[in-house]
Design an enzyme around this catalytic site. Structure first.
Site, PDB file in Angstrom:
ATOM      1  N   GLU A   8       0.870  -1.175   0.000  1.00  0.00           N
ATOM      2  CA  GLU A   8       0.000   0.000   0.000  1.00  0.00           C
ATOM      3  C   GLU A   8       0.899   1.214   0.000  1.00  0.00           C
ATOM      4  O   GLU A   8       1.963   1.199   0.620  1.00  0.00           O
ATOM      5  CB  GLU A   8      -0.869   0.030   1.260  1.00  0.00           C
ATOM      6  CG  GLU A   8      -1.875  -1.078   1.317  1.00  0.00           C
ATOM      7  CD  GLU A   8      -2.191  -1.484   2.745  1.00  0.00           C
ATOM      8  OE1 GLU A   8      -1.497  -1.034   3.682  1.00  0.00           O
ATOM      9  OE2 GLU A   8      -3.110  -2.285   2.909  1.00  0.00           O
ATOM     10  N   TYR A  56       7.179   1.980  -7.939  1.00  0.00           N
ATOM     11  CA  TYR A  56       6.501   0.678  -7.927  1.00  0.00           C
ATOM     12  C   TYR A  56       5.970   0.312  -9.314  1.00  0.00           C
ATOM     13  O   TYR A  56       6.074  -0.842  -9.743  1.00  0.00           O
ATOM     14  CB  TYR A  56       5.376   0.659  -6.898  1.00  0.00           C
ATOM     15  CG  TYR A  56       5.835   0.901  -5.480  1.00  0.00           C
ATOM     16  CD1 TYR A  56       7.010   0.336  -4.989  1.00  0.00           C
ATOM     17  CD2 TYR A  56       5.102   1.719  -4.629  1.00  0.00           C
ATOM     18  CE1 TYR A  56       7.438   0.570  -3.694  1.00  0.00           C
ATOM     19  CE2 TYR A  56       5.514   1.946  -3.330  1.00  0.00           C
ATOM     20  CZ  TYR A  56       6.683   1.369  -2.861  1.00  0.00           C
ATOM     21  OH  TYR A  56       7.095   1.604  -1.578  1.00  0.00           O
TER      22      TYR A  56
END
EC number: 2.3.1.266
Length: 175
Positions: free
Chosen positions: A129, A141
């Site tokens: 997250e 990411y």
């Protein structure tokens, strides 16, 4: 006269390279220990507006989470903490010391985590997250191969009781 056990052959002491996590020359990946915790906490407090508490780190270590520190000599460059749940690994915290950011160390930490997740944890997925406002981390990411799969509204604290959305991302570890 002292008796010595025979030295093991070199072949017997070599660990296959597939077992070792990939790190750059001059770097070591070591387990997060109580001895390193003070330095890690100092980095955490500088790197984040809402850092993990000492209790968060202590609980993670006591729970047996996979907690590793990237070092160069005696200097802590960064760290990550991950938790395995069945065939998934959840990245709980990844941090590069602010004075070392922009050098590819987060990618190096992700490589080490993905390697452990595949070859030791035998996981199928890597999850994380990230704050919706943390565009730098989100781009990292995404470049690494994670995709957004959901959002958790009002998940992270911001200021004065306000909350921010968490972007949920995952990475398949096997084709």
């Amino acid at each position: 006269m002292h008796s010595h056990a025979p030295l093991p052959s070199t072949a017997a002491t070599l660990v296959p390279s597939t077992v070792l996590p990939p790190v750059a020359a001059g770097h070591q990946l070591v387990a997060l220990t109580d001895a390193l915790l003070e330095t890690v906490l100092a980095i955490e407090n500088v790197a984040f507006s809402h850092p993990w508490s000492p209790g968060n780190f202590t609980d993670a270590l006591r729970s047996g989470y996979h907690a590793r520190v990237l070092m160069q000599g005696d200097e802590v460059l960064g760290y990550f903490i991950a938790m395995q749940i069945l065939d998934e690994v959840h990245l709980l915290n990844i941090t590069v010391s602010p004075i070392h950011q922009g050098q590819g160390l987060a990618h190096e930490l992700l490589d080490a985590l993905a390697h452990w997740s595949r070859h030791t944890a035998h996981a199928q997925w890597l999850w994380l997250e990230v704050r919706e406002s943390n565009t730098r981390a989100r781009h990292l990411y995404e470049r690494y191969g994670f995709t957004q799969v959901g959002a958790r509204k009002k998940y992270y604290p911001v200021h004065h009781g306000e909350r921010e959305t968490a972007i949920l991302m995952n990475l398949p570890l096997w084709p």
